[in-house]
Design an enzyme around this catalytic site. Structure first.
Site, PDB file in Angstrom:
ATOM      1  N   TYR A   1       0.822  -1.215   0.000  1.00 13.31           N
ATOM      2  CA  TYR A   1       0.000   0.000   0.000  1.00 13.31           C
ATOM      3  C   TYR A   1       0.856   1.266   0.000  1.00 13.31           C
ATOM      4  O   TYR A   1       0.379   2.346  -0.305  1.00 13.31           O
ATOM      5  CB  TYR A   1      -0.957   0.027   1.203  1.00 13.31           C
ATOM      6  CG  TYR A   1      -2.055  -1.017   1.147  1.00 13.31           C
ATOM      7  CD1 TYR A   1      -2.314  -1.720  -0.026  1.00 13.31           C
ATOM      8  CD2 TYR A   1      -2.831  -1.290   2.255  1.00 13.31           C
ATOM      9  CE1 TYR A   1      -3.308  -2.680  -0.079  1.00 13.31           C
ATOM     10  CE2 TYR A   1      -3.843  -2.245   2.207  1.00 13.31           C
ATOM     11  CZ  TYR A   1      -4.069  -2.943   1.040  1.00 13.31           C
ATOM     12  OH  TYR A   1      -5.067  -3.889   0.994  1.00 13.31           O
TER      13      TYR A   1
ATOM     14  N   LYS B   1       3.368 -15.350   1.376  1.00 12.10           N
ATOM     15  CA  LYS B   1       3.373 -16.162   0.150  1.00 12.10           C
ATOM     16  C   LYS B   1       4.822 -16.390  -0.266  1.00 12.10           C
ATOM     17  O   LYS B   1       5.288 -15.862  -1.286  1.00 12.10           O
ATOM     18  CB  LYS B   1       2.580 -15.448  -0.958  1.00 12.10           C
ATOM     19  CG  LYS B   1       1.084 -15.445  -0.740  1.00 12.10           C
ATOM     20  CD  LYS B   1       0.426 -16.774  -1.061  1.00 12.10           C
ATOM     21  CE  LYS B   1       0.371 -17.010  -2.553  1.00 12.10           C
ATOM     22  NZ  LYS B   1      -0.168 -18.353  -2.875  1.00 12.10           N
TER      23      LYS B   1
ATOM     24  N   ASP C   1      -2.907 -17.979   1.317  1.00 14.32           N
ATOM     25  CA  ASP C   1      -4.140 -18.492   0.712  1.00 14.32           C
ATOM     26  C   ASP C   1      -4.641 -19.733   1.458  1.00 14.32           C
ATOM     27  O   ASP C   1      -5.827 -19.840   1.772  1.00 14.32           O
ATOM     28  CB  ASP C   1      -3.942 -18.775  -0.791  1.00 14.32           C
ATOM     29  CG  ASP C   1      -2.698 -19.622  -1.076  1.00 14.32           C
ATOM     30  OD1 ASP C   1      -1.844 -19.746  -0.195  1.00 14.32           O
ATOM     31  OD2 ASP C   1      -2.603 -20.166  -2.194  1.00 14.32           O
TER      32      ASP C   1
ATOM     33  N   ASP D   1      -5.250  -7.113   5.556  1.00 14.48           N
ATOM     34  CA  ASP D   1      -6.483  -6.387   5.230  1.00 14.48           C
ATOM     35  C   ASP D   1      -7.591  -7.389   4.921  1.00 14.48           C
ATOM     36  O   ASP D   1      -8.706  -7.311   5.450  1.00 14.48           O
ATOM     37  CB  ASP D   1      -6.195  -5.497   4.000  1.00 14.48           C
ATOM     38  CG  ASP D   1      -7.216  -4.402   3.816  1.00 14.48           C
ATOM     39  OD1 ASP D   1      -8.155  -4.309   4.623  1.00 14.48           O
ATOM     40  OD2 ASP D   1      -7.072  -3.633   2.844  1.00 14.48           O
TER      41      ASP D   1
ATOM     42  N   ASP E   1     -10.693  -9.012   7.670  1.00 14.68           N
ATOM     43  CA  ASP E   1     -12.104  -8.851   7.339  1.00 14.68           C
ATOM     44  C   ASP E   1     -12.815 -10.203   7.316  1.00 14.68           C
ATOM     45  O   ASP E   1     -13.950 -10.324   7.784  1.00 14.68           O
ATOM     46  CB  ASP E   1     -12.277  -8.164   5.968  1.00 14.68           C
ATOM     47  CG  ASP E   1     -12.295  -6.646   6.094  1.00 14.68           C
ATOM     48  OD1 ASP E   1     -12.057  -6.142   7.209  1.00 14.68           O
ATOM     49  OD2 ASP E   1     -12.544  -5.958   5.086  1.00 14.68           O
TER      50      ASP E   1
END
Ligand code: NAD
Length: 371
Positions: free
Chosen positions: A142, A193, A226, A250, A254
């Protein structure tokens, strides 16, 4: 007892309504437990823009830096859709995060037994869930440079975001994860990852070293982000503290949050570094939800996320563990008694408004602290 300073930034929309209910609980802490909290209230967001010309003034920023902790309501609303980009309400929150260097975002996912049936998962998968997602908040993709859309001149464009992490950024979030795990069940799961990203490989390496050198007594596991996301939905109770980068955090936070039902129930904390002189961590506590303009002013907002954010503040900024436990238990008992705001209403329960919910929690909190 020495005084403790709290800066209250209610913000916009329902932010002002739910902050009143937090002030009630602070009143109980001072009355019954002699906690000595001193509060000051200031403007942030659209209301600050209207009154002071900026979504957070320099004076308010200085108060936030000086306070032991900041309690933040919510900002934003359609009224401010047309204001200049750098003065939009959300810019007030971003400035707080940036200047207070709040690099660690904590999102607990707790399933209150009384609300287990509101989850999209089966009761047995979710009941009793108590996990913590720790998201790195100030680095990663970001913020990394270059960050641009380039015209290639042949009718094509190229968009670039850059995932960057330096050693110190990973070390400090890893330490925060292990320190939090110490106060819980002692297990950290790091997610990245590493199979496809250099930054993932590096993240894994640094977290592993911090564990080996500084926290060998804790349990550390690694998951690809994942696969970790799948496990979070399939069997979330296997986790304790999950630590991950800004982007994966993020999304994973959620997902974890929604395991437990309504937005009106979710607290969060953002923590900075420990100040070498005072030994205190900069900290801001806020509900996950926004200013809910659709219900603002109707007295229907659920104040529990805001109140649970205060409980996190008691735990992480003031080491008031007994009081934090009592406040969380008061919330759980209120729900158990069938007292509900509209967003978590269920058949056979009694619907109350924002004030009714705040009063019901305060009454139980008072009894617990006095008992
Ligand atoms: P929102 O979280 O404000 O609301 C989403 C839905 O959930 C709405 O239907 C709302 O009524 C409901 N809801 C939220 N909190 C609730 C509560 N405590 N009790 C009962 N119901 C609740 O998100 P949105 O509608 O996408 O955004 C509204 C405004 O809030 C926008 O301006 C957005 O930018 C801003 N926002 C601010 C923050 C923040 O201050 N940290 C976070 C998210 C959104």
């Amino acid at each position: 007892m020495a005084s403790k300073t709290l800066l209250l930034l209610p913000g916009d929309g329902i932010g002002t309504e739910i902050m009143v209910e937090v002030e009630k609980q602070i009143g109980v802490l001072n009355d019954v437990a002699g906690a000595g909290f001193e509060t000051e209230t200031a403007l942030v967001g659209g209301t600050a823009y209207d009154a002071e010309g900026a979504p957070i003034s320099d004076a308010t920023m200085a108060k936030a830096q000086a306070a032991d902790a900041v309690l933040f309501g919510a900002v934003g609303g359609p009224k401010w859709n047309g204001v200049p980009y750098e003065k939009r309400p959300e810019a007030g929150l971003l400035r707080l995060r940036k200047e207070m260097e709040l690099f660690a975002n904590l999102r607990p996912a707790i399933c209150y037994p009384a609300l287990a049936d509101a989850s999209s998962l089966k009761r047995e998968v979710i009941e009793g869930l108590d996990i913590l997602i720790l998201r790195e908040l100030t680095g990663g993709v970001y913020f990394g440079e270059p960050k641009e859309i380039v015209d290639l001149g042949n009718g094509q464009k190229r968009a670039v975001d850059t995932q960057v992490y330096e050693t110190y950024e990973i070390e400090r979030i890893a330490r925060a994860a292990f320190d939090l795990a110490k106060t819980r069940r002692g297990k950290v799961t790091s997610m990245e990852k590493r199979n496809v990203m250099k930054s993932g490989l590096f993240w894994n390496e640094v977290v592993t070293r911090v564990h080996r050198e500084e926290y060998p007594e804790m349990t550390l596991e690694h998951e690809l982000a994942d696969a970790g996301g799948m496990k979070l939905v399939k069997a979330p109770k296997q986790f304790d503290v999950i630590v991950t980068d800004n982007l994966f955090g993020d999304m994973l936070s959620d997902i974890a949050a929604m395991l437990t039902g309504s937005l009106g129930m979710l607290p969060s904390a953002s923590l900075g570094a420990v100040d070498a002189k005072t030994g205190k961590r900069k900290a801001l506590y806020e509900p996950v939800h926004g200013s809910a303009p659709d219900i603002a002013g109707t007295g229907k907002a659920n104040p529990l996320a805001m109140i649970a954010s205060l409980a996190m503040g008691l735990r992480y900024s003031f080491e008031m563990i007994r009081e934090a436990d009592a406040l969380e238990a008061a919330i759980a008992e209120t729900l158990e008694a069938g007292i509900r705001t509209g967003d978590v209403m269920a058949p056979g329960c009694t619907e109350v408004g924002t004030t009714g919910m705040g009063d019901a929690v305060a009454e139980r909190f008072r009894a617990k602290l006095a008992g």
